[in-house]
Design an enzyme around this catalytic site. Sequence first.
Site, PDB file in Angstrom:
ATOM      1  N   ASP A   8     100.523  26.778  13.642  1.00  0.00           N
ATOM      2  CA  ASP A   8     100.995  27.719  14.682  1.00  0.00           C
ATOM      3  C   ASP A   8     101.529  29.060  14.155  1.00  0.00           C
ATOM      4  O   ASP A   8     102.593  29.525  14.596  1.00  0.00           O
ATOM      5  CB  ASP A   8     102.092  27.053  15.540  1.00  0.00           C
ATOM      6  CG  ASP A   8     101.596  25.825  16.301  1.00  0.00           C
ATOM      7  OD1 ASP A   8     100.425  25.472  16.176  1.00  0.00           O
ATOM      8  OD2 ASP A   8     102.413  25.223  17.030  1.00  0.00           O
ATOM      9  N   ASP A  46      98.904  26.705  19.124  1.00  0.00           N
ATOM     10  CA  ASP A  46      99.570  26.299  20.363  1.00  0.00           C
ATOM     11  C   ASP A  46      98.848  27.053  21.491  1.00  0.00           C
ATOM     12  O   ASP A  46      98.668  28.274  21.405  1.00  0.00           O
ATOM     13  CB  ASP A  46     101.043  26.716  20.255  1.00  0.00           C
ATOM     14  CG  ASP A  46     102.003  25.794  20.984  1.00  0.00           C
ATOM     15  OD1 ASP A  46     101.781  24.569  21.011  1.00  0.00           O
ATOM     16  OD2 ASP A  46     102.998  26.318  21.538  1.00  0.00           O
ATOM     17  N   HIS A  48      98.701  27.036  25.569  1.00  0.00           N
ATOM     18  CA  HIS A  48      99.167  26.511  26.854  1.00  0.00           C
ATOM     19  C   HIS A  48      98.557  27.250  28.047  1.00  0.00           C
ATOM     20  O   HIS A  48      98.456  28.487  28.020  1.00  0.00           O
ATOM     21  CB  HIS A  48     100.686  26.666  26.964  1.00  0.00           C
ATOM     22  CG  HIS A  48     101.467  25.953  25.909  1.00  0.00           C
ATOM     23  ND1 HIS A  48     101.313  24.610  25.642  1.00  0.00           N
ATOM     24  CD2 HIS A  48     102.432  26.393  25.049  1.00  0.00           C
ATOM     25  CE1 HIS A  48     102.156  24.261  24.677  1.00  0.00           C
ATOM     26  NE2 HIS A  48     102.841  25.321  24.284  1.00  0.00           N
ATOM     27  N   HIS A  52     102.684  25.942  32.290  1.00  0.00           N
ATOM     28  CA  HIS A  52     102.751  24.686  31.521  1.00  0.00           C
ATOM     29  C   HIS A  52     104.092  23.986  31.744  1.00  0.00           C
ATOM     30  O   HIS A  52     105.136  24.644  31.906  1.00  0.00           O
ATOM     31  CB  HIS A  52     102.561  25.000  30.026  1.00  0.00           C
ATOM     32  CG  HIS A  52     102.360  23.786  29.187  1.00  0.00           C
ATOM     33  ND1 HIS A  52     103.344  23.283  28.373  1.00  0.00           N
ATOM     34  CD2 HIS A  52     101.300  22.966  29.049  1.00  0.00           C
ATOM     35  CE1 HIS A  52     102.880  22.198  27.770  1.00  0.00           C
ATOM     36  NE2 HIS A  52     101.653  21.989  28.158  1.00  0.00           N
ATOM     37  N   HIS A  81     105.220  30.843  26.406  1.00  0.00           N
ATOM     38  CA  HIS A  81     104.711  31.262  25.090  1.00  0.00           C
ATOM     39  C   HIS A  81     103.290  30.742  24.886  1.00  0.00           C
ATOM     40  O   HIS A  81     102.887  29.773  25.516  1.00  0.00           O
ATOM     41  CB  HIS A  81     105.623  30.733  23.964  1.00  0.00           C
ATOM     42  CG  HIS A  81     105.599  29.234  23.860  1.00  0.00           C
ATOM     43  ND1 HIS A  81     106.353  28.429  24.691  1.00  0.00           N
ATOM     44  CD2 HIS A  81     104.889  28.401  23.072  1.00  0.00           C
ATOM     45  CE1 HIS A  81     106.117  27.164  24.401  1.00  0.00           C
ATOM     46  NE2 HIS A  81     105.224  27.104  23.430  1.00  0.00           N
ATOM     47  N   LYS A 106      96.164  22.857  20.752  1.00  0.00           N
ATOM     48  CA  LYS A 106      97.006  21.770  21.277  1.00  0.00           C
ATOM     49  C   LYS A 106      97.929  22.316  22.359  1.00  0.00           C
ATOM     50  O   LYS A 106      98.211  23.513  22.387  1.00  0.00           O
ATOM     51  CB  LYS A 106      97.806  21.131  20.148  1.00  0.00           C
ATOM     52  CG  LYS A 106      98.719  22.117  19.451  1.00  0.00           C
ATOM     53  CD  LYS A 106      99.406  21.492  18.260  1.00  0.00           C
ATOM     54  CE  LYS A 106     100.346  22.462  17.600  1.00  0.00           C
ATOM     55  NZ  LYS A 106     101.428  22.942  18.447  1.00  0.00           N
ATOM     56  N   CYS A 151     106.887  21.761  15.417  1.00  0.00           N
ATOM     57  CA  CYS A 151     105.481  21.417  15.203  1.00  0.00           C
ATOM     58  C   CYS A 151     105.175  20.975  13.777  1.00  0.00           C
ATOM     59  O   CYS A 151     104.361  20.075  13.570  1.00  0.00           O
ATOM     60  CB  CYS A 151     104.590  22.565  15.643  1.00  0.00           C
ATOM     61  SG  CYS A 151     104.649  22.759  17.450  1.00  0.00           S
TER      62      CYS A 151
HETATM   63  C1  VGL Z   1     106.425  25.007  18.914  1.00  0.00           C
HETATM   64  C2  VGL Z   1     108.009  24.869  20.550  1.00  0.00           C
HETATM   65  C3  VGL Z   1     107.037  24.957  21.522  1.00  0.00           C
HETATM   66  C4  VGL Z   1     106.118  25.061  17.449  1.00  0.00           C
HETATM   67  C5  VGL Z   1     105.435  25.093  19.875  1.00  0.00           C
HETATM   68  O1  VGL Z   1     105.045  25.577  17.064  1.00  0.00           O
HETATM   69  O2  VGL Z   1     106.971  24.569  16.654  1.00  0.00           O
HETATM   70  N1  VGL Z   1     107.698  24.901  19.257  1.00  0.00           N
HETATM   71  N2  VGL Z   1     105.758  25.060  21.182  1.00  0.00           N
HETATM   72 ZN    ZN Z   2     104.345  25.405  22.718  1.00  0.00          ZN
END
Ligand code: VGL
Ligand code: ZN
Length: 197
Positions: A8, A46, A48, A52, A81, A106, A151
């Site tokens: 990410d 990430d 979404h 979401h 996000h 994801k 993550c």
């Molecule tokens: C993440 C919070 C929400 C991450 C992703 O990449 O750690 N954290 N979505």
């Molecule tokens: Zn996320």
Amino acid sequence: MHALIVIDVQNDFCPGGALAVAEGDAIVAGINTLMAEADCVVLTQDWHPAGHSSFASTHAGKQPFDTTEMPYGTQVLWPDHCIQGSIGARFHMQLEKDRAQMIVRKGFRADVDSYSAFFENDKTTATGLHGYLQERGITKLTLVGLATDFCVAYSALDGARLGYDVTVETALCRAIDLNGSLAAANAQMREAGVTLA
Ligand code: VGL
Ligand code: ZN
């Protein structure tokens, strides 16, 4: 065989982004160097849909960083996000994403969040990454990226549980650190046999 999994490294997790991680962009150059040396490079993204279920804005009366109960357990609620197709969801501009052999997206199902590169937060819905790594004969993983305590940690714990030899290169990760989440994640990873380098 060994794979580098880059978690990410996206604009929304870097300074100026919607869910900015302090110094999230400071790891990009080091990750580029590691990618140039790795046999197998996987990026996660990430990804979404708008509205979401992990977004605070989706839940009346909730603020970012509150929690809510989902059918699969307690879920932290985040600022909106990494919305599919947005600039915030793109990889950091300096990340040498052309080196990626595989990109795993994801968090694209509206009703379940997905921190781990292997399983969504219900702990049963697979992303397909395990099958890919198995078919490539990969047994060792090095994890880097954002965020260490969400993550990256969830991916490391699932990787260890699936039988991979997992190292988290902590100098090339940065954390959100919400209410002690970094210390808790580090303890869980150590207990699971993850190497914190
Ligand atoms: C993440 C919070 C929400 C991450 C992703 O990449 O750690 N954290 N979505
Ligand atoms: Zn996320």
